[in-house]
Design a protein around this motif. Sequence first.
Motif, PDB file in Angstrom:
ATOM      1  N   UNK A 233     -53.698 -15.396  50.669  1.00 32.96           N
ATOM      2  CA  UNK A 233     -54.585 -16.510  50.348  1.00 32.96           C
ATOM      3  C   UNK A 233     -55.899 -16.297  51.086  1.00 32.96           C
ATOM      4  N   UNK A 234     -56.983 -16.156  50.339  1.00 36.20           N
ATOM      5  CA  UNK A 234     -58.296 -15.928  50.940  1.00 36.20           C
ATOM      6  C   UNK A 234     -59.289 -16.941  50.400  1.00 36.20           C
ATOM      7  N   UNK A 235     -60.508 -16.901  50.925  1.00 35.66           N
ATOM      8  CA  UNK A 235     -61.547 -17.785  50.423  1.00 35.66           C
ATOM      9  C   UNK A 235     -62.006 -17.379  49.029  1.00 35.66           C
ATOM     10  N   UNK A 236     -61.473 -16.282  48.503  1.00 36.46           N
ATOM     11  CA  UNK A 236     -61.790 -15.838  47.148  1.00 36.46           C
ATOM     12  C   UNK A 236     -60.667 -16.130  46.162  1.00 36.46           C
ATOM     13  N   UNK A 237     -59.555 -16.676  46.666  1.00 32.86           N
ATOM     14  CA  UNK A 237     -58.452 -17.005  45.769  1.00 32.86           C
ATOM     15  C   UNK A 237     -57.103 -16.653  46.361  1.00 32.86           C
ATOM     16  N   UNK A 238     -56.063 -16.824  45.553  1.00 32.56           N
ATOM     17  CA  UNK A 238     -54.698 -16.497  45.946  1.00 32.56           C
ATOM     18  C   UNK A 238     -54.225 -15.297  45.137  1.00 32.56           C
ATOM     19  N   UNK A 239     -53.609 -14.337  45.832  1.00 39.42           N
ATOM     20  CA  UNK A 239     -53.228 -13.079  45.194  1.00 39.42           C
ATOM     21  C   UNK A 239     -51.754 -12.785  45.473  1.00 39.42           C
ATOM     22  N   UNK A 240     -51.079 -12.206  44.485  1.00 43.76           N
ATOM     23  CA  UNK A 240     -49.671 -11.840  44.617  1.00 43.76           C
ATOM     24  C   UNK A 240     -49.548 -10.338  44.783  1.00 43.76           C
ATOM     25  N   UNK A 241     -48.818  -9.927  45.826  1.00 40.84           N
ATOM     26  CA  UNK A 241     -48.651  -8.511  46.132  1.00 40.84           C
ATOM     27  C   UNK A 241     -47.384  -7.970  45.476  1.00 40.84           C
ATOM     28  N   UNK A 242     -47.311  -6.663  45.232  1.00 40.66           N
ATOM     29  CA  UNK A 242     -46.115  -6.075  44.614  1.00 40.66           C
ATOM     30  C   UNK A 242     -44.939  -5.949  45.576  1.00 40.66           C
ATOM     31  N   UNK A 243     -45.207  -5.943  46.891  1.00 39.52           N
ATOM     32  CA  UNK A 243     -44.138  -5.812  47.887  1.00 39.52           C
ATOM     33  C   UNK A 243     -44.417  -6.787  49.026  1.00 39.52           C
ATOM     34  N   UNK A 244     -43.528  -6.820  50.016  1.00 40.43           N
ATOM     35  CA  UNK A 244     -43.749  -7.684  51.182  1.00 40.43           C
ATOM     36  C   UNK A 244     -44.353  -6.914  52.344  1.00 40.43           C
ATOM     37  N   UNK A 245     -45.087  -5.849  52.022  1.00 40.83           N
ATOM     38  CA  UNK A 245     -45.868  -5.113  53.017  1.00 40.83           C
ATOM     39  C   UNK A 245     -47.245  -4.836  52.432  1.00 40.83           C
ATOM     40  N   UNK A 246     -48.154  -5.773  52.646  1.00 39.42           N
ATOM     41  CA  UNK A 246     -49.523  -5.641  52.168  1.00 39.42           C
ATOM     42  C   UNK A 246     -50.464  -5.834  53.357  1.00 39.42           C
TER      43      UNK A 246
ATOM     44  N   UNK B  68     -45.727  16.424  49.701  1.00 39.63           N
ATOM     45  CA  UNK B  68     -45.174  15.078  49.575  1.00 39.63           C
ATOM     46  C   UNK B  68     -46.288  14.059  49.346  1.00 39.63           C
ATOM     47  N   UNK B  69     -46.013  13.055  48.503  1.00 42.78           N
ATOM     48  CA  UNK B  69     -46.981  12.001  48.213  1.00 42.78           C
ATOM     49  C   UNK B  69     -46.371  10.633  48.483  1.00 42.78           C
ATOM     50  N   UNK B  70     -47.238   9.688  48.932  1.00 37.84           N
ATOM     51  CA  UNK B  70     -46.793   8.348  49.260  1.00 37.84           C
ATOM     52  C   UNK B  70     -47.861   7.339  48.853  1.00 37.84           C
ATOM     53  N   UNK B  71     -47.488   6.043  48.933  1.00 33.67           N
ATOM     54  CA  UNK B  71     -48.416   4.978  48.552  1.00 33.67           C
ATOM     55  C   UNK B  71     -48.485   3.899  49.623  1.00 33.67           C
ATOM     56  N   UNK B  72     -49.620   3.211  49.646  1.00 32.12           N
ATOM     57  CA  UNK B  72     -49.848   2.110  50.579  1.00 32.12           C
ATOM     58  C   UNK B  72     -50.598   0.994  49.857  1.00 32.12           C
ATOM     59  N   UNK B  73     -50.146  -0.268  49.991  1.00 36.90           N
ATOM     60  CA  UNK B  73     -50.812  -1.420  49.374  1.00 36.90           C
ATOM     61  C   UNK B  73     -51.793  -2.047  50.356  1.00 36.90           C
TER      62      UNK B  73
END
Length: 258
Positions: free
Chosen positions: A128-141, A163-168
């Motif tokens: 939740x920011x001053x620009x709106x509310x956003x939903x993340x794909x995981x519980x690590x954002x 090896x490849x990985x991702x970060x939100x």
Amino acid sequence: MRKITMLSIFVLLSFYGFSQELPLKNEPVFQAGEELEYKLRYGFITAAEATIKVLNSDMKFDNQPVYNLVVDAKTSGTFDVFYKIRDHYDSYIDKKTLTPYFYQENIREASYKRQDKARFTQETKKVVSNRGTFTAPTNQTFDLVSAYYFARSLDISGLKIGDEFKLNYFLGDKISSLTVKYVGKEVVKSKLGQIRCLKFSPSIQPGRIFRKDSALYLWITDDGNRVPVKAQVEILVGAVTMEIKSAKGLKYPLVQEK
């Protein structure tokens, strides 16, 4: 068009070398009192400098103790005369999970000014920011600052070349993810000496500041600290290099090549 801030450039050149899919180490690789200084070069000219600190905080979020991560970035030399930047950022992260509770930034770049805040609730995957509310794909954002420290404390002992990985991460008005490839090991000459490093190549999006064929490379210390030492990327005009200037209050001895 969304404005590219100084922090965006510094962090794009520093933390994108890991993935939330990897487990954390038993404890953070950093400690309160750590202070890192970097310079950002455009060609042969030092364009900007940044200081990144870890502080203990008396504040608590959800009744949990937190670290206060502080970043100050500013232009230097000729760049400071023609385009003055004074940016300040705070991130409050859980001392165990290293995920953020609260983030705020105060951007002052020439005539442009902005103040943003964001509250992270990992359990419900909400930002939740001053620009709106956003939903993340995981519980690590993460915000950009907390992502930097979370990434450093990941257990990357099992990485293999390729090896490849991702970060939100949450930036401005959206949640994005980044793919990162592990390249291998190299020795990097720096202000701290000849440092044994791990090398990564994060993916980047062309358009705003990067060319279609731009490649970003990041080198971090191959020791317990996992401190970014150097990064390089080609932009639309020229190239940008980030280099470490000093490191204080490190938790572990810095390993140098003999």
